[in-house]
Design a protein around this motif. Structure first.
Motif, PDB file in Angstrom:
ATOM      1  N   SER A   1      48.164  27.954   1.030  1.00 33.61           N
ATOM      2  CA  SER A   1      48.579  29.276   1.174  1.00 33.61           C
ATOM      3  C   SER A   1      48.142  29.987  -0.212  1.00 33.61           C
ATOM      4  O   SER A   1      48.693  29.406  -1.133  1.00 33.61           O
ATOM      5  CB  SER A   1      49.735  29.311   1.512  1.00 33.61           C
TER       6      SER A   1
ATOM      7  N   ALA B   1      56.786  31.218   7.367  1.00 33.50           N
ATOM      8  CA  ALA B   1      55.833  32.025   6.891  1.00 33.50           C
ATOM      9  C   ALA B   1      55.556  33.135   7.430  1.00 33.50           C
ATOM     10  O   ALA B   1      55.515  34.395   6.725  1.00 33.50           O
ATOM     11  CB  ALA B   1      54.493  31.082   6.860  1.00 33.50           C
TER      12      ALA B   1
ATOM     13  N   ASP C   1      50.419  34.424   4.462  1.00 34.12           N
ATOM     14  CA  ASP C   1      49.525  33.953   5.244  1.00 34.12           C
ATOM     15  C   ASP C   1      49.365  32.401   4.886  1.00 34.12           C
ATOM     16  O   ASP C   1      49.514  31.884   3.578  1.00 34.12           O
ATOM     17  CB  ASP C   1      48.143  34.415   4.747  1.00 34.12           C
ATOM     18  N   ILE C   2      48.825  31.589   6.173  1.00 36.96           N
ATOM     19  CA  ILE C   2      48.728  30.154   5.712  1.00 36.96           C
ATOM     20  C   ILE C   2      47.249  29.790   6.320  1.00 36.96           C
ATOM     21  O   ILE C   2      46.809  30.196   7.317  1.00 36.96           O
ATOM     22  CB  ILE C   2      49.891  29.480   6.500  1.00 36.96           C
ATOM     23  N   HIS C   3      46.411  29.070   5.101  1.00 37.55           N
ATOM     24  CA  HIS C   3      45.211  28.735   5.582  1.00 37.55           C
ATOM     25  C   HIS C   3      45.154  27.353   6.727  1.00 37.55           C
ATOM     26  O   HIS C   3      44.353  27.505   7.452  1.00 37.55           O
ATOM     27  CB  HIS C   3      44.329  28.535   4.441  1.00 37.55           C
TER      28      HIS C   3
END
Lengths: 274, 299
Positions: free
Chosen positions: B227, B272, B278-280
Protein backbone atom coordinates in the motif's frame (compact mmCIF):
# COMPACT_ATOMS: atom_id res chain seq x y z
CA UNK A 1 54.53 -47.69 18.09
CA UNK A 2 55.77 -45.47 15.27
CA UNK A 3 52.17 -44.50 14.54
CA UNK A 4 51.72 -43.45 18.15
CA UNK A 5 54.93 -41.43 18.08
CA UNK A 6 53.91 -39.78 14.81
CA UNK A 7 50.52 -38.91 16.31
CA UNK A 8 52.16 -37.46 19.43
CA UNK A 9 54.60 -35.46 17.33
CA UNK A 10 51.72 -34.04 15.26
CA UNK A 11 50.04 -32.87 18.44
CA UNK A 12 53.24 -31.32 19.78
CA UNK A 13 53.94 -29.68 16.41
CA UNK A 14 50.49 -28.10 16.40
CA UNK A 15 50.91 -26.99 20.00
CA UNK A 16 54.26 -25.36 19.17
CA UNK A 17 52.70 -23.54 16.20
CA UNK A 18 49.67 -22.40 18.15
CA UNK A 19 51.19 -21.39 21.47
CA UNK A 20 54.82 -20.61 20.67
CA UNK A 21 55.01 -18.61 17.44
CA UNK A 22 58.47 -17.38 16.45
CA UNK A 23 60.47 -16.02 18.31
CA UNK A 24 59.02 -17.23 21.64
CA UNK A 25 61.26 -20.31 21.95
CA UNK A 26 64.36 -18.38 20.86
CA UNK A 27 63.67 -15.71 23.48
CA UNK A 28 63.26 -18.40 26.13
CA UNK A 29 66.62 -19.90 25.23
CA UNK A 30 68.30 -16.49 25.18
CA UNK A 31 66.96 -15.70 28.66
CA UNK A 32 68.55 -18.84 30.10
CA UNK A 33 71.85 -18.27 28.27
CA UNK A 34 72.00 -14.69 29.56
CA UNK A 35 71.21 -15.69 33.14
CA UNK A 36 73.78 -18.47 32.84
CA UNK A 37 76.33 -16.03 31.41
CA UNK A 38 75.86 -13.87 34.48
CA UNK A 39 77.03 -16.86 36.51
CA UNK A 40 80.11 -17.25 34.30
CA UNK A 41 81.03 -13.59 34.61
CA UNK A 42 80.65 -13.85 38.35
CA UNK A 43 83.32 -16.59 38.48
CA UNK A 44 85.73 -15.56 35.77
CA UNK A 45 88.55 -14.13 37.91
CA UNK A 46 90.90 -17.07 37.35
CA UNK A 47 93.98 -14.92 37.67
CA UNK A 48 93.27 -14.39 41.37
CA UNK A 49 93.49 -18.14 41.90
CA UNK A 50 96.71 -18.44 39.89
CA UNK A 51 98.50 -15.76 41.91
CA UNK A 52 98.86 -18.07 44.84
CA UNK A 53 102.64 -18.29 44.84
CA UNK A 54 102.94 -21.37 42.61
CA UNK A 55 106.04 -20.90 40.43
CA UNK A 56 106.81 -24.36 39.08
CA UNK A 57 105.26 -24.66 35.59
CA UNK A 58 104.01 -28.24 36.04
CA UNK A 59 102.48 -27.41 39.39
CA UNK A 60 101.02 -24.29 37.82
CA UNK A 61 99.28 -26.32 35.08
CA UNK A 62 97.93 -28.73 37.68
CA UNK A 63 96.72 -25.81 39.75
CA UNK A 64 95.14 -24.20 36.66
CA UNK A 65 93.39 -27.48 35.90
CA UNK A 66 92.02 -27.66 39.43
CA UNK A 67 90.89 -24.04 39.38
CA UNK A 68 89.16 -24.27 35.99
CA UNK A 69 87.55 -27.55 36.94
CA UNK A 70 86.31 -26.06 40.20
CA UNK A 71 85.10 -22.96 38.37
CA UNK A 72 83.24 -25.01 35.77
CA UNK A 73 81.31 -26.83 38.44
CA UNK A 74 80.68 -23.58 40.32
CA UNK A 75 79.48 -21.83 37.15
CA UNK A 76 77.15 -24.66 36.29
CA UNK A 77 75.70 -24.94 39.78
CA UNK A 78 75.37 -21.18 40.11
CA UNK A 79 73.50 -20.97 36.82
CA UNK A 80 71.10 -23.80 37.72
CA UNK A 81 70.47 -22.17 41.12
CA UNK A 82 69.93 -18.77 39.45
CA UNK A 83 67.44 -20.34 37.06
CA UNK A 84 65.11 -20.97 40.00
CA UNK A 85 64.22 -17.26 40.00
CA UNK A 86 63.54 -17.35 36.26
CA UNK A 87 61.37 -20.47 36.64
CA UNK A 88 59.28 -18.76 39.32
CA UNK A 89 58.11 -16.21 36.76
CA UNK A 90 58.48 -17.89 33.36
CA UNK A 91 56.65 -21.17 34.08
CA UNK A 92 53.46 -19.58 35.47
CA UNK A 93 53.41 -17.11 32.58
CA UNK A 94 53.95 -19.78 29.92
CA UNK A 95 51.31 -22.10 31.38
CA UNK A 96 48.90 -19.18 31.76
CA UNK A 97 49.25 -17.90 28.23
CA UNK A 98 49.57 -21.23 26.42
CA UNK A 99 46.86 -23.05 28.37
CA UNK A 100 44.65 -20.82 30.55
CA UNK A 101 44.15 -18.21 27.86
CA UNK A 102 42.90 -20.99 25.58
CA UNK A 103 39.67 -21.05 27.57
CA UNK A 104 38.78 -17.48 26.60
CA UNK A 105 40.22 -17.60 23.08
CA UNK A 106 38.29 -20.77 22.14
CA UNK A 107 41.50 -22.79 21.66
CA UNK A 108 40.69 -25.47 24.24
CA UNK A 109 37.20 -25.91 22.77
CA UNK A 110 38.68 -26.18 19.28
CA UNK A 111 41.29 -28.74 20.34
CA UNK A 112 38.70 -30.84 22.15
CA UNK A 113 36.57 -30.85 19.00
CA UNK A 114 39.33 -32.77 17.23
CA UNK A 115 39.85 -36.44 18.04
CA UNK A 116 42.00 -35.46 21.04
CA UNK A 117 41.25 -36.80 24.50
CA UNK A 118 41.31 -34.43 27.45
CA UNK A 119 44.39 -36.28 28.69
CA UNK A 120 46.11 -35.47 25.37
CA UNK A 121 45.30 -31.78 25.64
CA UNK A 122 46.33 -31.48 29.29
CA UNK A 123 49.61 -33.33 28.92
CA UNK A 124 50.58 -31.82 25.58
CA UNK A 125 49.96 -28.33 26.96
CA UNK A 126 51.79 -28.88 30.26
CA UNK A 127 54.36 -31.23 28.77
CA UNK A 128 55.40 -28.68 26.19
CA UNK A 129 56.05 -26.07 28.90
CA UNK A 130 57.97 -28.66 30.93
CA UNK A 131 60.13 -29.72 27.98
CA UNK A 132 60.72 -26.20 26.68
CA UNK A 133 61.70 -24.69 30.03
CA UNK A 134 63.69 -27.71 31.21
CA UNK A 135 65.37 -28.04 27.81
CA UNK A 136 66.15 -24.33 27.50
CA UNK A 137 67.58 -24.23 31.03
CA UNK A 138 69.76 -27.29 30.37
CA UNK A 139 71.01 -25.89 27.05
CA UNK A 140 71.59 -22.47 28.62
CA UNK A 141 73.65 -24.01 31.43
CA UNK A 142 75.67 -26.17 29.04
CA UNK A 143 76.38 -23.27 26.68
CA UNK A 144 77.95 -21.38 29.56
CA UNK A 145 80.27 -24.17 30.64
CA UNK A 146 80.89 -25.43 27.13
CA UNK A 147 84.59 -24.53 27.15
CA UNK A 148 85.14 -26.18 30.52
CA UNK A 149 83.48 -29.48 29.64
CA UNK A 150 86.63 -31.36 28.38
CA UNK A 151 88.37 -31.00 31.73
CA UNK A 152 85.51 -31.52 34.13
CA UNK A 153 86.10 -34.19 36.76
CA UNK A 154 82.85 -34.03 38.68
CA UNK A 155 80.35 -34.98 36.00
CA UNK A 156 78.07 -36.42 38.66
CA UNK A 157 77.49 -32.88 39.97
CA UNK A 158 76.26 -31.83 36.56
CA UNK A 159 73.81 -34.67 36.26
CA UNK A 160 72.65 -34.15 39.83
CA UNK A 161 72.09 -30.45 39.14
CA UNK A 162 70.20 -31.23 35.93
CA UNK A 163 67.96 -33.74 37.68
CA UNK A 164 67.17 -31.15 40.35
CA UNK A 165 66.32 -28.55 37.68
CA UNK A 166 64.00 -30.89 35.82
CA UNK A 167 62.34 -31.98 39.10
CA UNK A 168 61.65 -28.36 40.05
CA UNK A 169 60.36 -27.49 36.57
CA UNK A 170 58.02 -30.49 36.79
CA UNK A 171 56.65 -29.38 40.17
CA UNK A 172 56.23 -25.74 39.09
CA UNK A 173 54.48 -26.80 35.88
CA UNK A 174 52.17 -29.09 37.85
CA UNK A 175 51.22 -26.30 40.29
CA UNK A 176 50.46 -23.91 37.41
CA UNK A 177 48.47 -26.58 35.56
CA UNK A 178 46.33 -27.22 38.62
CA UNK A 179 45.63 -23.48 38.86
CA UNK A 180 44.67 -23.41 35.16
CA UNK A 181 42.03 -26.12 35.47
CA UNK A 182 40.67 -24.58 38.67
CA UNK A 183 40.58 -20.92 37.64
CA UNK A 184 40.45 -21.19 33.80
CA UNK A 185 41.87 -17.71 33.76
CA UNK A 186 45.30 -16.57 32.56
CA UNK A 187 45.72 -13.71 35.03
CA UNK A 188 44.60 -15.76 38.03
CA UNK A 189 46.92 -18.59 37.00
CA UNK A 190 49.99 -16.45 36.49
CA UNK A 191 49.56 -14.29 39.59
CA UNK A 192 48.43 -17.28 41.68
CA UNK A 193 51.40 -19.46 40.72
CA UNK A 194 53.96 -16.66 41.10
CA UNK A 195 52.53 -15.87 44.54
CA UNK A 196 52.64 -19.53 45.60
CA UNK A 197 56.31 -19.83 44.65
CA UNK A 198 57.17 -16.52 46.24
CA UNK A 199 55.58 -17.77 49.47
CA UNK A 200 57.42 -21.09 49.12
CA UNK A 201 60.67 -19.16 48.76
CA UNK A 202 59.91 -17.22 51.93
CA UNK A 203 58.89 -20.45 53.66
CA UNK A 204 62.26 -22.14 53.16
CA UNK A 205 64.03 -19.20 54.80
CA UNK A 206 62.15 -19.81 58.03
CA UNK A 207 64.15 -21.43 60.82
CA UNK A 208 61.66 -24.19 61.58
CA UNK A 209 61.31 -25.42 58.01
CA UNK A 210 62.68 -28.95 57.80
CA UNK A 211 65.59 -29.77 55.52
CA UNK A 212 63.51 -32.27 53.56
CA UNK A 213 60.86 -29.63 52.85
CA UNK A 214 63.57 -27.27 51.62
CA UNK A 215 65.02 -29.94 49.33
CA UNK A 216 61.55 -30.89 48.08
CA UNK A 217 60.58 -27.31 47.23
CA UNK A 218 63.87 -26.06 45.75
CA UNK A 219 66.12 -29.02 44.86
CA UNK A 220 68.67 -26.96 42.83
CA UNK A 221 69.63 -24.99 45.95
CA UNK A 222 70.12 -28.22 47.87
CA UNK A 223 72.28 -29.72 45.12
CA UNK A 224 74.42 -26.57 44.98
CA UNK A 225 74.90 -26.84 48.74
CA UNK A 226 75.67 -30.57 48.54
CA UNK A 227 78.55 -29.87 46.15
CA UNK A 228 80.05 -27.44 48.64
CA UNK A 229 79.07 -24.25 46.85
CA UNK A 230 78.71 -21.17 49.03
CA UNK A 231 77.97 -18.68 46.31
CA UNK A 232 74.49 -17.76 47.59
CA UNK A 233 73.49 -16.57 50.98
CA UNK A 234 70.41 -18.74 50.52
CA UNK A 235 72.55 -21.86 50.43
CA UNK A 236 73.53 -21.25 54.02
CA UNK A 237 69.96 -22.21 54.88
CA UNK A 238 70.95 -25.76 54.07
CA UNK A 239 73.24 -27.63 56.47
CA UNK A 240 76.79 -28.50 55.42
CA UNK A 241 76.14 -32.20 55.65
CA UNK A 242 73.31 -32.61 53.13
CA UNK A 243 73.32 -36.31 52.30
CA UNK A 244 73.02 -37.65 48.79
CA UNK A 245 70.28 -39.95 50.05
CA UNK A 246 68.36 -36.93 51.35
CA UNK A 247 68.76 -35.22 48.00
CA UNK A 248 67.37 -38.14 46.07
CA UNK A 249 64.57 -38.70 48.57
CA UNK A 250 63.62 -35.01 48.39
CA UNK A 251 63.69 -34.96 44.58
CA UNK A 252 61.69 -38.19 44.46
CA UNK A 253 59.01 -36.54 46.58
CA UNK A 254 59.17 -33.46 44.33
CA UNK A 255 58.40 -35.72 41.38
CA UNK A 256 55.70 -37.66 43.22
CA UNK A 257 53.92 -34.51 44.36
CA UNK A 258 54.12 -33.14 40.81
CA UNK A 259 52.59 -36.37 39.46
CA UNK A 260 49.82 -36.22 42.10
CA UNK A 261 49.05 -32.61 41.13
CA UNK A 262 48.94 -33.57 37.44
CA UNK A 263 46.57 -36.42 38.32
CA UNK A 264 44.32 -34.07 40.27
CA UNK A 265 44.43 -31.56 37.40
CA UNK A 266 43.39 -34.30 34.97
CA UNK A 267 40.45 -35.33 37.13
CA UNK A 268 39.23 -31.73 37.40
CA UNK A 269 39.83 -31.05 33.68
CA UNK A 270 37.94 -34.20 32.73
CA UNK A 271 34.93 -33.34 34.88
CA UNK A 272 34.46 -29.72 33.88
CA UNK A 273 32.72 -28.48 30.77
CA UNK A 274 34.46 -26.39 28.13
CA UNK B 1 22.48 -38.91 12.18
CA UNK B 2 21.88 -37.29 15.57
CA UNK B 3 19.62 -38.79 18.19
CA UNK B 4 18.94 -36.90 21.40
CA UNK B 5 16.66 -38.28 24.07
CA UNK B 6 15.40 -36.21 26.98
CA UNK B 7 18.66 -34.31 27.43
CA UNK B 8 18.87 -31.77 30.24
CA UNK B 9 21.74 -29.47 31.07
CA UNK B 10 21.80 -27.35 34.18
CA UNK B 11 24.20 -24.49 34.90
CA UNK B 12 23.73 -23.72 38.59
CA UNK B 13 20.00 -23.14 38.96
CA UNK B 14 19.37 -22.44 35.28
CA UNK B 15 18.38 -25.15 32.83
CA UNK B 16 20.00 -24.49 29.43
CA UNK B 17 18.40 -27.66 28.08
CA UNK B 18 15.26 -29.10 29.59
CA UNK B 19 14.37 -32.55 28.37
CA UNK B 20 15.31 -31.89 24.74
CA UNK B 21 14.52 -34.69 22.30
CA UNK B 22 15.51 -34.68 18.63
CA UNK B 23 16.07 -37.18 15.83
CA UNK B 24 17.65 -35.86 12.63
CA UNK B 25 17.91 -37.48 9.22
CA UNK B 26 20.85 -37.17 6.79
CA UNK B 27 20.90 -33.84 4.99
CA UNK B 28 21.29 -30.22 6.05
CA UNK B 29 19.58 -29.65 9.38
CA UNK B 30 19.18 -26.24 10.96
CA UNK B 31 18.90 -25.36 14.64
CA UNK B 32 17.11 -22.08 15.16
CA UNK B 33 15.89 -20.29 18.23
CA UNK B 34 16.41 -17.17 20.31
CA UNK B 35 19.60 -16.38 22.22
CA UNK B 36 19.94 -18.66 25.22
CA UNK B 37 17.55 -21.24 23.78
CA UNK B 38 20.22 -23.95 24.12
CA UNK B 39 21.43 -24.46 20.54
CA UNK B 40 25.14 -24.04 21.24
CA UNK B 41 24.84 -26.03 24.49
CA UNK B 42 23.31 -28.90 22.49
CA UNK B 43 26.20 -28.85 19.98
CA UNK B 44 28.75 -28.81 22.82
CA UNK B 45 27.08 -31.77 24.50
CA UNK B 46 27.12 -33.71 21.24
CA UNK B 47 30.84 -32.94 20.92
CA UNK B 48 31.58 -34.13 24.48
CA UNK B 49 32.62 -30.64 25.62
CA UNK B 50 29.82 -30.58 28.19
CA UNK B 51 28.38 -33.47 30.15
CA UNK B 52 24.59 -33.42 30.28
CA UNK B 53 22.84 -33.46 33.64
CA UNK B 54 20.36 -36.06 32.35
CA UNK B 55 19.44 -37.87 29.20
CA UNK B 56 21.18 -39.72 26.39
CA UNK B 57 22.40 -38.86 22.94
CA UNK B 58 24.17 -40.48 20.05
CA UNK B 59 25.86 -39.20 16.92
CA UNK B 60 26.22 -41.48 13.88
CA UNK B 61 24.92 -44.28 16.09
CA UNK B 62 27.67 -43.83 18.69
CA UNK B 63 26.92 -42.94 22.30
CA UNK B 64 28.35 -39.52 23.20
CA UNK B 65 29.36 -40.63 26.68
CA UNK B 66 31.37 -43.69 25.70
CA UNK B 67 32.51 -42.96 22.14
CA UNK B 68 33.24 -39.26 22.14
CA UNK B 69 36.63 -39.54 20.41
CA UNK B 70 35.28 -41.99 17.81
CA UNK B 71 32.50 -39.53 17.08
CA UNK B 72 34.93 -36.63 16.71
CA UNK B 73 37.05 -38.71 14.36
CA UNK B 74 34.03 -39.09 12.03
CA UNK B 75 32.67 -35.56 12.16
CA UNK B 76 33.92 -32.07 11.38
CA UNK B 77 33.35 -28.98 13.49
CA UNK B 78 33.44 -25.24 12.94
CA UNK B 79 32.84 -23.23 16.09
CA UNK B 80 31.46 -19.71 16.12
CA UNK B 81 34.80 -18.39 17.34
CA UNK B 82 37.13 -20.84 15.69
CA UNK B 83 40.77 -20.73 16.72
CA UNK B 84 43.45 -20.95 14.06
CA UNK B 85 47.25 -21.10 14.42
CA UNK B 86 47.72 -17.73 12.75
CA UNK B 87 51.44 -18.16 12.11
CA UNK B 88 50.87 -21.18 9.85
CA UNK B 89 50.04 -21.12 6.14
CA UNK B 90 46.68 -22.47 5.02
CA UNK B 91 48.28 -25.49 3.35
CA UNK B 92 50.45 -26.38 6.37
CA UNK B 93 47.46 -26.05 8.66
CA UNK B 94 45.30 -28.35 6.56
CA UNK B 95 48.14 -30.86 6.29
CA UNK B 96 48.31 -30.93 10.08
CA UNK B 97 44.55 -31.49 10.14
CA UNK B 98 45.03 -34.44 7.81
CA UNK B 99 47.57 -35.88 10.22
CA UNK B 100 45.26 -35.37 13.19
CA UNK B 101 42.41 -37.19 11.45
CA UNK B 102 44.84 -39.67 9.85
CA UNK B 103 43.39 -39.02 6.41
CA UNK B 104 44.93 -38.10 3.09
CA UNK B 105 42.39 -35.59 1.81
CA UNK B 106 44.02 -33.75 -1.13
CA UNK B 107 44.67 -30.26 0.20
CA UNK B 108 44.70 -28.62 -3.24
CA UNK B 109 41.26 -30.02 -4.07
CA UNK B 110 39.94 -28.92 -0.72
CA UNK B 111 41.22 -25.38 -1.17
CA UNK B 112 39.66 -25.22 -4.66
CA UNK B 113 36.38 -26.52 -3.24
CA UNK B 114 36.19 -23.80 -0.57
CA UNK B 115 37.45 -21.09 -2.90
CA UNK B 116 40.86 -20.60 -1.32
CA UNK B 117 42.99 -21.82 -4.23
CA UNK B 118 44.64 -18.37 -4.42
CA UNK B 119 45.65 -18.47 -0.77
CA UNK B 120 47.56 -21.74 -0.55
CA UNK B 121 50.75 -20.24 0.86
CA UNK B 122 49.24 -17.32 2.71
CA UNK B 123 49.60 -17.08 6.45
CA UNK B 124 46.29 -17.53 8.26
CA UNK B 125 46.73 -14.14 9.96
CA UNK B 126 46.59 -12.49 6.51
CA UNK B 127 43.19 -13.96 5.60
CA UNK B 128 39.96 -11.93 5.63
CA UNK B 129 36.96 -12.86 7.82
CA UNK B 130 35.26 -14.62 4.90
CA UNK B 131 38.44 -16.53 4.06
CA UNK B 132 38.74 -17.60 7.71
CA UNK B 133 35.27 -19.14 7.53
CA UNK B 134 36.16 -20.90 4.29
CA UNK B 135 39.33 -22.22 5.89
CA UNK B 136 37.28 -23.31 8.90
CA UNK B 137 35.00 -25.22 6.58
CA UNK B 138 38.02 -26.76 4.84
CA UNK B 139 39.45 -27.96 8.17
CA UNK B 140 36.03 -29.35 9.10
CA UNK B 141 36.09 -31.37 5.87
CA UNK B 142 39.67 -32.59 6.29
CA UNK B 143 38.80 -35.78 8.09
CA UNK B 144 36.42 -36.82 5.30
CA UNK B 145 33.49 -36.47 7.73
CA UNK B 146 30.00 -37.88 7.41
CA UNK B 147 28.56 -35.04 9.45
CA UNK B 148 29.70 -31.46 10.13
CA UNK B 149 28.60 -29.27 13.04
CA UNK B 150 28.56 -25.57 12.25
CA UNK B 151 27.92 -23.03 15.01
CA UNK B 152 26.98 -19.65 13.51
CA UNK B 153 29.10 -20.19 10.40
CA UNK B 154 28.21 -16.82 8.89
CA UNK B 155 27.93 -14.67 12.01
CA UNK B 156 30.67 -12.18 11.09
CA UNK B 157 30.21 -12.08 7.34
CA UNK B 158 28.59 -9.55 5.00
CA UNK B 159 25.65 -10.49 2.77
CA UNK B 160 27.83 -11.69 -0.13
CA UNK B 161 30.04 -13.68 2.24
CA UNK B 162 26.98 -15.33 3.75
CA UNK B 163 25.59 -16.21 0.32
CA UNK B 164 28.94 -17.73 -0.68
CA UNK B 165 29.14 -19.90 2.43
CA UNK B 166 25.54 -21.11 2.03
CA UNK B 167 26.17 -21.97 -1.62
CA UNK B 168 29.32 -23.78 -0.56
CA UNK B 169 27.45 -25.86 2.03
CA UNK B 170 24.85 -26.90 -0.53
CA UNK B 171 27.60 -27.75 -3.03
CA UNK B 172 29.57 -29.82 -0.49
CA UNK B 173 26.43 -31.67 0.53
CA UNK B 174 25.61 -32.52 -3.09
CA UNK B 175 29.14 -33.41 -4.19
CA UNK B 176 30.39 -35.22 -1.10
CA UNK B 177 27.17 -36.34 0.56
CA UNK B 178 28.18 -34.64 3.79
CA UNK B 179 25.39 -33.86 6.25
CA UNK B 180 25.38 -30.64 8.25
CA UNK B 181 23.92 -29.60 11.59
CA UNK B 182 23.90 -25.80 11.55
CA UNK B 183 23.10 -23.48 14.43
CA UNK B 184 22.45 -20.00 13.10
CA UNK B 185 20.64 -16.75 13.72
CA UNK B 186 20.61 -15.84 10.04
CA UNK B 187 17.32 -17.48 9.15
CA UNK B 188 17.27 -16.55 5.47
CA UNK B 189 20.37 -18.66 4.89
CA UNK B 190 18.94 -21.63 6.77
CA UNK B 191 15.79 -21.33 4.68
CA UNK B 192 17.93 -21.57 1.56
CA UNK B 193 20.12 -24.44 2.69
CA UNK B 194 18.25 -26.64 5.14
CA UNK B 195 16.16 -29.68 4.41
CA UNK B 196 14.80 -29.75 7.94
CA UNK B 197 14.81 -27.29 10.80
CA UNK B 198 14.52 -27.78 14.55
CA UNK B 199 13.15 -24.81 16.45
CA UNK B 200 14.74 -24.74 19.90
CA UNK B 201 12.97 -22.73 22.57
CA UNK B 202 13.61 -22.66 26.33
CA UNK B 203 15.82 -25.73 26.19
CA UNK B 204 13.46 -27.98 24.26
CA UNK B 205 12.67 -28.62 20.60
CA UNK B 206 9.49 -26.61 20.09
CA UNK B 207 8.97 -27.88 16.56
CA UNK B 208 10.80 -29.90 13.94
CA UNK B 209 10.13 -30.39 10.26
CA UNK B 210 10.91 -29.21 6.77
CA UNK B 211 11.04 -25.46 6.18
CA UNK B 212 7.79 -25.69 4.19
CA UNK B 213 6.03 -27.58 6.98
CA UNK B 214 7.07 -25.07 9.63
CA UNK B 215 6.14 -22.08 7.48
CA UNK B 216 2.77 -23.63 6.63
CA UNK B 217 2.08 -24.45 10.27
CA UNK B 218 3.11 -21.22 11.93
CA UNK B 219 2.37 -18.52 9.36
CA UNK B 220 -1.01 -19.46 7.87
CA UNK B 221 -2.67 -16.21 8.96
CA UNK B 222 0.16 -13.98 7.75
CA UNK B 223 -0.29 -11.61 4.82
CA UNK B 224 1.91 -9.18 3.00
CA UNK B 225 0.04 -5.96 2.27
CA UNK B 226 1.31 -3.54 -0.41
CA UNK B 227 0.00 0.00 0.00
CA UNK B 228 1.26 3.56 -0.64
CA UNK B 229 0.17 4.38 2.94
CA UNK B 230 1.55 1.21 4.48
CA UNK B 231 2.88 2.88 7.65
CA UNK B 232 -0.45 4.59 8.46
CA UNK B 233 -2.30 1.35 7.77
CA UNK B 234 0.01 -0.48 10.14
CA UNK B 235 -0.60 2.07 12.92
CA UNK B 236 -4.35 1.57 12.51
CA UNK B 237 -4.14 -2.24 12.31
CA UNK B 238 -2.01 -2.46 15.45
CA UNK B 239 -4.95 -1.17 17.49
CA UNK B 240 -7.56 -3.28 15.77
CA UNK B 241 -9.17 -6.34 17.28
CA UNK B 242 -8.34 -9.48 15.32
CA UNK B 243 -4.83 -8.36 14.36
CA UNK B 244 -2.17 -10.12 16.42
CA UNK B 245 0.89 -8.64 14.74
CA UNK B 246 1.82 -5.97 12.18
CA UNK B 247 5.25 -4.83 11.13
CA UNK B 248 6.92 -2.78 8.41
CA UNK B 249 8.89 -4.72 5.81
CA UNK B 250 9.44 -1.90 3.29
CA UNK B 251 8.43 1.67 2.43
CA UNK B 252 5.17 0.45 0.95
CA UNK B 253 4.77 -2.98 2.43
CA UNK B 254 3.78 -4.41 5.78
CA UNK B 255 3.23 -7.90 7.10
CA UNK B 256 0.06 -8.50 9.10
CA UNK B 257 -0.85 -11.54 11.14
CA UNK B 258 -4.47 -12.19 11.93
CA UNK B 259 -5.70 -13.81 15.13
CA UNK B 260 -6.72 -17.45 14.62
CA UNK B 261 -10.45 -16.67 14.68
CA UNK B 262 -10.10 -14.20 11.76
CA UNK B 263 -8.87 -16.34 8.94
CA UNK B 264 -9.78 -14.07 6.02
CA UNK B 265 -7.74 -11.15 4.71
CA UNK B 266 -11.01 -9.34 4.10
CA UNK B 267 -10.67 -7.85 7.56
CA UNK B 268 -7.59 -5.93 6.37
CA UNK B 269 -9.30 -4.76 3.17
CA UNK B 270 -12.33 -3.55 5.10
CA UNK B 271 -10.29 -1.59 7.63
CA UNK B 272 -8.22 0.00 4.84
CA UNK B 273 -11.36 0.94 2.92
CA UNK B 274 -13.01 2.48 6.00
CA UNK B 275 -9.92 4.64 6.57
CA UNK B 276 -9.57 5.68 2.92
CA UNK B 277 -6.29 3.82 2.33
CA UNK B 278 -5.61 2.25 -1.04
CA UNK B 279 -4.30 -1.31 -1.12
CA UNK B 280 -2.41 -2.62 -4.15
CA UNK B 281 -2.26 -6.24 -3.09
CA UNK B 282 -2.75 -8.67 -0.21
CA UNK B 283 -1.14 -12.08 -0.45
CA UNK B 284 -0.24 -14.85 2.01
CA UNK B 285 3.38 -14.72 3.07
CA UNK B 286 5.61 -16.92 5.17
CA UNK B 287 9.33 -17.27 5.74
CA UNK B 288 11.42 -18.84 8.44
CA UNK B 289 11.78 -15.37 9.93
CA UNK B 290 8.00 -15.16 10.18
CA UNK B 291 8.00 -18.53 11.93
CA UNK B 292 10.62 -17.23 14.32
CA UNK B 293 8.59 -14.08 15.07
CA UNK B 294 5.40 -16.04 15.48
CA UNK B 295 6.94 -18.59 17.84
CA UNK B 296 8.96 -16.16 19.95
CA UNK B 297 6.31 -13.42 20.16
CA UNK B 298 4.61 -15.03 23.15
CA UNK B 299 7.74 -14.97 25.33
Amino acid sequence: MSKRIRRAWTKIHIELNISYPFPTISILLVIFIIVGAFSVLNHINIDAHLSSGVTDSEARITHLYDVVNHKAVAVFLASTANYVYVFMVVIPLLVAFSFAQGYSSGLIRTLLSYPFSRRDVLFIKSGTVFMLVGGSASIGAFVNVLFFVPIIDHLEYFFLALISVWALVLLMTAVSTLLVVITRNALATSFGAITIWFLAYVFITMPDTSIMTKILLFPPFAVARYTGSRDFWLLSLFPDDVLLMNLFTGMLFTGLIACALFGLSYIIFKRTGV
Amino acid sequence: MVSVSNISMRFGRVYALNGLTLQTQPGIVGLIGPNGAGKTTLLRILLGLLKPTNGEASVLGLDIKTHSIDIRRRIGVLHERAYFPVSMSTTDYLQQMNRIYETETPIDELLVLVGLSDATDRKIKDLSAGMHQRLGLAQALCGDPELVFLDEPTAHLDVNGRDDIVSLLIQVHKERDVSFLISSHILSELERACHTVAFVKKGTVFDYGTVEELVQKHTQNRFQVMSPNAIRLMDILKHTEGISDALVTGTSSIVVELSPKFESEELISNIARMNGIDIHSIKPTGTLEDVYRSVTRDE
